[in-house]
Design a protein around this motif. Structure first.
Motif, short mmCIF file in Angstrom:
data_model
loop_
_atom_site.label_atom_id
_atom_site.label_comp_id
_atom_site.label_asym_id
_atom_site.label_seq_id
_atom_site.Cartn_x
_atom_site.Cartn_y
_atom_site.Cartn_z
N VAL A 110 -8.33 0.14 2.67
CA VAL A 110 -9.80 -0.02 2.67
C VAL A 110 -10.32 0.07 4.12
CG1 VAL A 110 -11.67 -1.70 2.26
CG2 VAL A 110 -9.96 -1.26 0.48
N LYS A 111 -9.63 -0.60 5.04
CA LYS A 111 -10.08 -0.59 6.44
C LYS A 111 -10.01 0.83 7.02
CE LYS A 111 -8.80 -5.29 7.36
NZ LYS A 111 -7.67 -6.11 7.70
N ASN A 112 -8.91 1.54 6.73
CA ASN A 112 -8.79 2.91 7.24
C ASN A 112 -9.88 3.81 6.68
OD1 ASN A 112 -6.58 2.25 8.69
ND2 ASN A 112 -5.09 3.03 7.20
N ILE A 113 -10.16 3.64 5.39
CA ILE A 113 -11.18 4.50 4.76
C ILE A 113 -12.56 4.18 5.34
CG2 ILE A 113 -12.30 5.09 2.56
CD1 ILE A 113 -9.48 4.52 1.26
N GLN A 114 -12.80 2.88 5.61
CA GLN A 114 -14.09 2.52 6.22
C GLN A 114 -14.27 3.25 7.56
OE1 GLN A 114 -13.52 -1.67 5.99
NE2 GLN A 114 -15.06 -1.95 4.35
N ALA A 115 -13.15 3.43 8.28
CA ALA A 115 -13.23 4.08 9.60
C ALA A 115 -13.31 5.61 9.47
CB ALA A 115 -12.01 3.69 10.44
N THR A 116 -12.58 6.18 8.51
CA THR A 116 -12.46 7.65 8.48
C THR A 116 -13.27 8.33 7.38
OG1 THR A 116 -10.61 7.56 6.95
CG2 THR A 116 -10.05 7.50 9.29
N ASP A 151 2.53 -1.24 -4.55
CA ASP A 151 1.99 -1.20 -3.17
C ASP A 151 0.59 -1.79 -3.07
OD1 ASP A 151 4.30 0.24 -2.54
OD2 ASP A 151 3.30 2.17 -2.90
N ARG A 152 0.23 -2.68 -3.99
CA ARG A 152 -1.13 -3.21 -3.92
C ARG A 152 -1.34 -4.13 -2.72
NH1 ARG A 152 -2.17 -2.65 -9.85
NH2 ARG A 152 -0.28 -3.85 -10.14
N ASP A 153 -0.23 -4.63 -2.11
CA ASP A 153 -0.40 -5.43 -0.90
C ASP A 153 -0.94 -4.59 0.26
OD1 ASP A 153 1.91 -3.95 -0.82
OD2 ASP A 153 3.05 -5.42 0.33
N GLN A 154 -0.96 -3.25 0.07
CA GLN A 154 -1.48 -2.35 1.12
C GLN A 154 -2.98 -2.05 0.95
OE1 GLN A 154 0.51 -1.12 3.62
NE2 GLN A 154 1.96 -2.56 2.71
N ILE A 155 -3.59 -2.60 -0.10
CA ILE A 155 -4.97 -2.23 -0.40
C ILE A 155 -5.92 -2.48 0.77
CG2 ILE A 155 -7.01 -2.99 -1.75
CD1 ILE A 155 -5.40 -2.79 -4.24
N PHE A 203 -5.49 -7.92 -16.11
CA PHE A 203 -6.39 -9.00 -15.67
C PHE A 203 -5.70 -9.87 -14.63
CE2 PHE A 203 -8.80 -7.49 -19.22
CZ PHE A 203 -10.11 -7.75 -18.88
N TYR A 204 -4.41 -10.12 -14.84
CA TYR A 204 -3.65 -10.90 -13.86
C TYR A 204 -3.62 -10.15 -12.53
CZ TYR A 204 0.24 -13.39 -11.71
OH TYR A 204 1.03 -14.13 -10.85
N ASP A 205 -3.33 -8.85 -12.59
CA ASP A 205 -3.24 -8.05 -11.36
C ASP A 205 -4.57 -8.07 -10.61
OD1 ASP A 205 -0.62 -7.46 -11.97
OD2 ASP A 205 -1.02 -5.45 -12.73
N THR A 206 -5.69 -7.99 -11.36
CA THR A 206 -7.00 -8.02 -10.69
C THR A 206 -7.21 -9.35 -9.97
OG1 THR A 206 -7.92 -6.54 -12.35
CG2 THR A 206 -9.51 -7.79 -11.06
N GLU A 207 -6.80 -10.46 -10.62
CA GLU A 207 -6.92 -11.78 -9.96
C GLU A 207 -6.14 -11.77 -8.65
OE1 GLU A 207 -8.57 -14.51 -10.63
OE2 GLU A 207 -9.22 -14.24 -12.70
N ALA A 208 -4.94 -11.15 -8.70
CA ALA A 208 -4.09 -11.12 -7.50
C ALA A 208 -4.74 -10.25 -6.41
CB ALA A 208 -2.71 -10.58 -7.87
N ILE A 209 -5.34 -9.14 -6.81
CA ILE A 209 -5.98 -8.26 -5.82
C ILE A 209 -7.20 -8.97 -5.22
CG2 ILE A 209 -7.19 -6.04 -5.50
CD1 ILE A 209 -5.34 -4.97 -7.82
N TRP A 210 -7.92 -9.72 -6.04
CA TRP A 210 -9.07 -10.50 -5.53
C TRP A 210 -8.61 -11.46 -4.43
CZ3 TRP A 210 -13.20 -12.03 -3.56
CH2 TRP A 210 -13.66 -13.35 -3.58
N GLN A 211 -7.41 -12.06 -4.58
CA GLN A 211 -6.92 -12.96 -3.53
C GLN A 211 -6.81 -12.23 -2.19
OE1 GLN A 211 -6.59 -16.26 -3.84
NE2 GLN A 211 -7.31 -15.89 -5.93
#
Ligand code: SF4
Length: 447
Positions: free
Chosen positions: A109-115, A101-105, A15-23
């Motif tokens: 996401v941007k690359n996948i949106q393009a490819t 490596d969650r700071d790379q999410i 749950f903590y990690d999800t909060e961090a990813i939401w940021q």
């Protein structure tokens, strides 16, 4: 505005990690929407602690794909870390990223949106030695802040898969913890719950810095009223930690110390690193250092090879310790662990009977512990309103020693440190009366 929806399975750390990813999404201008509605990105933070955790994780991934087949479906967490191939086999999954490596999410996401090409970004976590720093400036719960200070585990208990999904123990930089602590106090939080996968292992990978050092630093943070450790092993409570428990007025009189089994042969088969005698002796030292402390625990019943005699001896041991609550789980085979391959697996019916006996024992002990506080005044942070008699506002909160308490009072008390005189003890809830609001010491007083 682009939208993101989250679904989190499993423990407080997830749950903590999800909060961090939401940021990370928030910083890119995303709005957060309900998981049951349409979204541009779905992120599922998975759990693998049991086989059921895997199954539930797969169900939620499929549900996200059905909600919006055009959306990007990203999967992270423990199941993603251990089984990326299984997840990528689910049609519609775009990104699998494990517990690093969650700071790379956002870049993924941007690359996948393009490819629109699926990406497996999972790396071997057993080689990772650094704590993954992710900022969380606030939580949905406005009274208690869960602060992640540690990740991973070196213990390799025979029933547990978690070291394989979280890697070896890593500690967060103390400076970063204190910075976040000050931010959270400024945002109005009064209580911190220090969490991790193996929280008491904090400091094992740091030079000359232990959990006790961190607790003293937190003790000095102005405006912080309470510090709670989510869980700690008996063997990790050393002289220095006992001293903190004894002298810091901010430490909650509550410790969660997993026992798992009350018989030495079972403990050995589980690969737990203590005997019942050592555990008992440590509890005695804790009670000397911190009188009235509530000690809660986890117990697994029906571990392979646990005979009736072993269970009975364990039952008597738990009764002798006198826990303030036990969380009791039937042993469940986790594929990939040594215990799942052990002989002498126990019948489900026997397990269920043993679970029930220990739940009954836990309730007896809960009541015994709560009764010792009737007539005393304890500090409670009011968390939310609860159901009361018509026309009477009732608040719910936890005392520092983790009694759940209901007392009369309106919503303006929420977030305040209230002095409550306990009038009635109960198994799961006690009742009390508001006698004042205070920012002073958390110790109880008679009368
Ligand atoms: S201490 Fe044991 S049960 Fe806890 S996370 Fe580590 S391996 Fe799993």
């Amino acid at each position: 505005m682009s939208s993101v929806a989250f679904y989190t399975l499993g423990c407080k750390v997830n749950f903590y990690d999800t909060e961090a990813i939401w940021q990370l999404f928030k910083n890119e201008g995303y709005e957060q929407v309900d998981f049951e509605g349409p979204a541009d990105v779905y992120l599922i933070n998975t759990c693998t602690v049991t086989n059921t955790g895997d199954k539930k994780s797969r169900q939620m991934i499929r549900r996200a794909v059905r909600r919006n087949p055009e959306a990007i479906v990203a999967v992270t967490g423990c199941y993603a870390q251990t089984s990326p191939g299984e997840i990528l086999d689910i049609p519609g999954v775009d990104l699998v990223i494990g517990n690093q490596d969650r700071d790379q999410i956002m870049t993924h996401v941007k690359n996948i949106q393009a490819t629109r090409q699926p990406v497996n970004a999972v790396r071997n976590i057993m080689k990772t030695r650094e704590f993954e720093e992710m900022d969380v400036p606030g939580f949905a719960d406005r009274t208690r802040a869960f602060m992640k200070i540690q990740d991973g585990c070196n213990n390799f208990c025979t029933f547990c898969i978690i070291p394989w999904s979280r890697g070896l123990s890593r500690s967060r930089d103390p400076k970063s913890i204190i910075t976040q602590a000050k931010q959270l106090v400024a945002a109005g939080y009064k209580e911190f719950v220090l969490t991790g996968i193996h929280t008491g292992g904090y400091g094992d990978d740091l030079e000359n810095y232990r959990l006790s050092d961190l607790l003293w630093e937190l003790d000095q943070v102005e405006g912080l009223e309470r510090v709670r450790i989510s869980s700690i092993e008996a063997s990790q409570i050393d002289e220095k930690l006992l001293e903190v428990l004894n002298r810091s007025t901010k430490m909650c009189r509550h410790l969660h110390i997993p026992l798992q089994a009350g018989h030495n042969e079972v403990l050995k088969a589980m690969h737990r690193k203590y005997t019942t005698e050592e555990y008992y002796a440590k509890i005695g030292l804790i009670r000397q250092a911190m009188p009235d402390v509530g000690i809660t625990t986890d117990v697994i019943v029906g571990f392979p090879g646990e005979t009736d005699e072993m269970f009975r001896a364990g039952y008597d041991f738990m009764k002798a310790v006198g826990f303030s609550e036990m969380h009791v789980f039937p042993y469940s085979k986790r594929t990939g662990t040594p215990a799942a391959r052990m002989d002498h697996q126990i019948d489900e019916e026997i397990k269920n009977d043993r679970v029930q006996q220990l739940i009954d024992l836990s309730e007896e002990m809960q009541l015994t512990y709560a009764r010792t506080f009737v007539g005393q005044t304890v500090s409670v942070i009011a968390e939310r309103s609860a159901k009361g008699a018509p026309g009477r506002a009732v608040q719910h909160g936890f005392s520092d020693n983790y009694l759940q308490i209901l007392f009369n009072g309106d919503d303006s008390l929420q977030g305040e440190l209230c002095q409550i005189k306990i009038t009635e003890a109960g198994v799961n809830e006690c009742r009390g009366e508001l006698v004042g609001i205070s920012h002073d010491s958390l110790q109880t007083s008679a009368g």
